[in-house]
Write an enzyme that holds these catalytic residues in place. Structure first.
Site, PDB file in Angstrom:
ATOM      1  N   SER A 216      69.093-108.891  69.180  1.00 21.57           N
ATOM      2  CA  SER A 216      68.235-108.016  69.981  1.00 21.57           C
ATOM      3  C   SER A 216      67.416-107.138  69.054  1.00 21.57           C
ATOM      4  CB  SER A 216      69.097-107.131  70.894  1.00 21.57           C
ATOM      5  OG  SER A 216      68.308-106.144  71.544  1.00 21.57           O
TER       6      SER A 216
ATOM      7  N   TYR B 139      76.568-101.915  73.223  1.00 21.99           N
ATOM      8  CA  TYR B 139      75.689-103.097  73.227  1.00 21.99           C
ATOM      9  C   TYR B 139      74.877-103.151  71.936  1.00 21.99           C
ATOM     10  CZ  TYR B 139      71.878-106.274  74.378  1.00 21.99           C
ATOM     11  OH  TYR B 139      70.972-107.294  74.337  1.00 21.99           O
TER      12      TYR B 139
END
Length: 244
Positions: free
Chosen positions: A138, A151
């Site tokens: 990400s 996350y």
């Protein structure tokens, strides 16, 4: 990377980036296998996307990961590509005692699963032509959003693991790629939305897949797509912008 005539396992393939990658690779004359937790979604994909092979598997469960790999190499011995895509994105307030079950679930799905699956498949992939491991990280691996710290930390770890795994496999035929998406128009992050089916907006998933596949075709081993490139290139500056 060779984009045709592969046998590809995609985790988290029932929606979003995983399903879009499955459809793209199927169009390119690959054998595509997806896994996910939700049998109903897999049944729906089988109905609407004939030719995509499905398998129920919760990658957060150690035993199910081991069973998945055993089933895969037995039934699809030509498997030569692993795409570690499955992920969950949860809110975590670290200023109060946190729910450790949620923390462990996020870490297990986003980090432990791709590490474990890669390690289980490497002995098999060593003997395959055009073998590859593709980790989906990400842009938040480089500049985190403070309200989803676990996350972001897991994706930073996926980035680090990808670097290490690429080095460990440098004398083997296995290529290791990392694709860092920006915010993509999928259901990811529904933990913070009342309507769990609602998207958070972001880059259209088809546009993301087009850029990701182009990078793979050109053997770009680490690509930050779209706005994720800003997060990678200007991480300190972007952290301040995103976390006022």
């Amino acid at each position: 990377m060779e984009l045709s005539h592969n046998t590809i396992l995609i985790t988290g393939g029932t929606s979003g980036i995983g399903l879009a990658l499955a459809q793209e690779f199927k169009k390119r004359d690959n054998t595509v296998i997806i896994c996910g937790r939700r049998a109903d979604r897999l049944d729906e994909i089988t109905l609407h996307h004939p030719g995509i092979i499905t398998r129920v598997c919760d990658v957060a469960d150690t035993a199910q990961r081991e069973e998945l790999v055993q089933w895969l190499v037995t039934n699809y011995p030509g498997t030569n590509v692993l795409i570690n895509n499955a992920g969950i994105q949860l809110l975590t307030d670290l200023t109060n005692p946190c729910n450790l079950d949620r923390v462990r679930s996020e870490i297990e799905t986003n980090l432990v699963a791709p590490v474990h699956l890669a390690s289980l498949l490497v002995p098999h992939l060593r003997n395959q032509e055009d073998a590859a491991i593709i980790n989906i990280s990400s842009g938040l691996a480089f500049a985190p959003l403070s309200f989803m710290p676990i996350y972001c930390a897991t994706k930073a770890a996926v980035h680090s693991v990808s670097l290490s795994l690429r080095h460990q496999l440098k004398d083997t035929p296995i290529k290791v790629y990392e694709i860092a998406p920006p915010a993509v128009d999928t259901e990811l992050g529904h933990d913070r939305r009342d309507d769990k089916t609602q998207s958070h907006g972001g880059m259209p998933v088809d546009e993301f897949v087009k850029e990701a596949v182009e990078a793979l075709q050109n053997n770009v081993y680490e690509v930050a797509v779209g706005q994720a490139e800003n997060l990678r290139a200007k991480r300190e500056q972007m952290f301040t912008v995103m976390n006022p």
